[in-house]
Design a protein around this motif. Sequence first.
Motif, PDB file in Angstrom:
ATOM      1  N   HIS A  28      -3.357  16.149  -2.771  1.00  0.00           N
ATOM      2  CA  HIS A  28      -2.668  16.285  -1.486  1.00  0.00           C
ATOM      3  C   HIS A  28      -3.603  16.767  -0.392  1.00  0.00           C
ATOM      4  O   HIS A  28      -3.454  16.427   0.755  1.00  0.00           O
ATOM      5  N   THR A  55       8.172  19.649  -0.239  1.00  0.00           N
ATOM      6  CA  THR A  55       8.652  20.129  -1.529  1.00  0.00           C
ATOM      7  C   THR A  55      10.108  20.552  -1.399  1.00  0.00           C
ATOM      8  O   THR A  55      10.562  20.986  -0.336  1.00  0.00           O
ATOM      9  N   THR A  56      10.849  20.437  -2.485  1.00  0.00           N
ATOM     10  CA  THR A  56      12.273  20.785  -2.429  1.00  0.00           C
ATOM     11  C   THR A  56      12.841  20.929  -3.826  1.00  0.00           C
ATOM     12  O   THR A  56      12.291  20.388  -4.799  1.00  0.00           O
ATOM     13  N   HIS A  94      11.119  10.925  -4.760  1.00  0.00           N
ATOM     14  CA  HIS A  94       9.759  11.439  -4.610  1.00  0.00           C
ATOM     15  C   HIS A  94       8.839  10.430  -3.941  1.00  0.00           C
ATOM     16  O   HIS A  94       8.005  10.792  -3.102  1.00  0.00           O
ATOM     17  N   THR A 137       1.814  17.679   1.763  1.00  0.00           N
ATOM     18  CA  THR A 137       2.693  17.556   0.600  1.00  0.00           C
ATOM     19  C   THR A 137       3.588  18.784   0.452  1.00  0.00           C
ATOM     20  O   THR A 137       4.788  18.672   0.177  1.00  0.00           O
ATOM     21  N   ASP A 138       3.033  19.979   0.653  1.00  0.00           N
ATOM     22  CA  ASP A 138       3.843  21.183   0.504  1.00  0.00           C
ATOM     23  C   ASP A 138       4.961  21.281   1.537  1.00  0.00           C
ATOM     24  O   ASP A 138       5.912  22.043   1.354  1.00  0.00           O
ATOM     25  N   ARG A 156       4.310  19.904  -7.941  1.00  0.00           N
ATOM     26  CA  ARG A 156       4.439  21.020  -7.002  1.00  0.00           C
ATOM     27  C   ARG A 156       5.869  21.580  -7.011  1.00  0.00           C
ATOM     28  O   ARG A 156       6.071  22.797  -6.972  1.00  0.00           O
ATOM     29  N   ASN A 157       6.859  20.685  -7.079  1.00  0.00           N
ATOM     30  CA  ASN A 157       8.241  21.149  -7.154  1.00  0.00           C
ATOM     31  C   ASN A 157       8.473  21.978  -8.419  1.00  0.00           C
ATOM     32  O   ASN A 157       9.154  23.011  -8.390  1.00  0.00           O
ATOM     33  N   LEU A 189       3.763  15.493  -6.309  1.00  0.00           N
ATOM     34  CA  LEU A 189       4.884  16.145  -5.639  1.00  0.00           C
ATOM     35  C   LEU A 189       5.854  16.726  -6.662  1.00  0.00           C
ATOM     36  O   LEU A 189       6.349  17.849  -6.505  1.00  0.00           O
ATOM     37  N   ARG A 190       6.121  15.985  -7.730  1.00  0.00           N
ATOM     38  CA  ARG A 190       6.978  16.509  -8.799  1.00  0.00           C
ATOM     39  C   ARG A 190       6.355  17.777  -9.401  1.00  0.00           C
ATOM     40  O   ARG A 190       7.053  18.748  -9.710  1.00  0.00           O
ATOM     41  N   LEU A 204       6.924  25.405  -8.107  1.00  0.00           N
ATOM     42  CA  LEU A 204       7.754  26.267  -7.278  1.00  0.00           C
ATOM     43  C   LEU A 204       9.000  26.725  -8.025  1.00  0.00           C
ATOM     44  O   LEU A 204       9.450  27.870  -7.866  1.00  0.00           O
TER      45      LEU A 204
END
Length: 410
Positions: free
Chosen positions: A64, A280-281, A262, A276-277, A342-343, A339-340, A346
């Motif tokens: 990212h 995130t969700t 995504h 990218t951050d 990073r989610n 992205l997955r 988190l």
Amino acid sequence: MQRRVVVRFALALAVVLTVGLFEVSIVQDTEDEKASLDMARSVPHEERYNKASSSRQPVNPDLHRTRRAARKCRHQKHVVLAKTHKTGSSSIQNILFRYGDKNNLTFVLPKSGHYLSYPSPFNRKSVLQEQSSSAKPMEYDILCHHTRFDHTNIRELMPNDTVYVTVLRDPVTMYESTFTYFRLDRTYNITGPNPFKTFLESPEKFTSKNIKKRGATHHVRNPMFFDLGWNSDDLETDDDVWRAIRHLDKIFHFVVIAEYFHESMVLLRDLLCWDTDDVTTFKVNARSEWSVHHVTGDMVPKILAWNRADAMLYNYFNKTLWKKIHDFRGDIKEEAAFLRLRNKELEDTCLEEDAKNEQRKEYKVWKPPGVDIKGFVLKKEASNNRVCQGMIRPEIRYTYHLRKKEINKP
């Protein structure tokens, strides 16, 4: 001389044949597209795309950052999200809430509650900042609360460079979610072991004017189109639907498809020139398994027939998404996989694994009678983490926070 004439004739004939073949190709493409839409549903996405979530390819942890640095784009802060019910749009709304809150952007806020005029079309009279006739003109950055989309009225408030986004979902799963969440069985007083199936056997019988309705009925037929500004009565023929689709296609810069969330977020990130951050969700407003009713094979064509306009709308923009995916410069599978990741990171940082623990009042989600909505519980060590707090703050609570922040502006 005679040879030149022959050559010119041959060239002219070649041009005519080429144009003719091109016209035949256009006609065939149009017919193929209509035939595809007549099916009123796309091929299941698992059969068309090897999604990154099921792949075992390695994820580049710096992807990212290198991707962001390599992009040459103009940062966008003016965004309209036309929310649609039961499509996952609340997750995107939370992204916009957090981004705007962090960057002190100005939201178009409801003067009360968390809806803007809904179910009536958007009207600036419902906006908090527009209540005073002597108020100086505002420059808004983000509109992302539920409203019935009305481009003419919305663009009067928003800057000319605003990016318009909406969300669509497979009409079959979306309609089951709608029927259950809004308790349409109660609206039409349907009893028995499977009210949804009973309704689909003869929806016209339940929605006729002779039946006393017990609640809002704007979610009953083609609810995605309703949220985007159309009544089902205006979509009686395929030509009517096509005109509406073409109109929306000219307005919206991007349409998220929930089944490829995504991948959609990667494309939206690039469109807005964000990191990218920033996209995130967590999955917001998801129902517990026991609140989801199984849709049997015989119910699918009935749902699609009843919501044919929504099915055509979904199919069209599903195709436009896939064109964007294929045109994407880079490895979208790997970026979606990152992205997955990073989610998930988190989630591990912020959330208790057992969400059955007592939720703090400010993080409790609203639950319709008889429907269980999954909530979030912060880990003790994440209780003061602002990122974690923002990601689980429900829409109503976040709206209250933003309204208070707006009122207290100097």
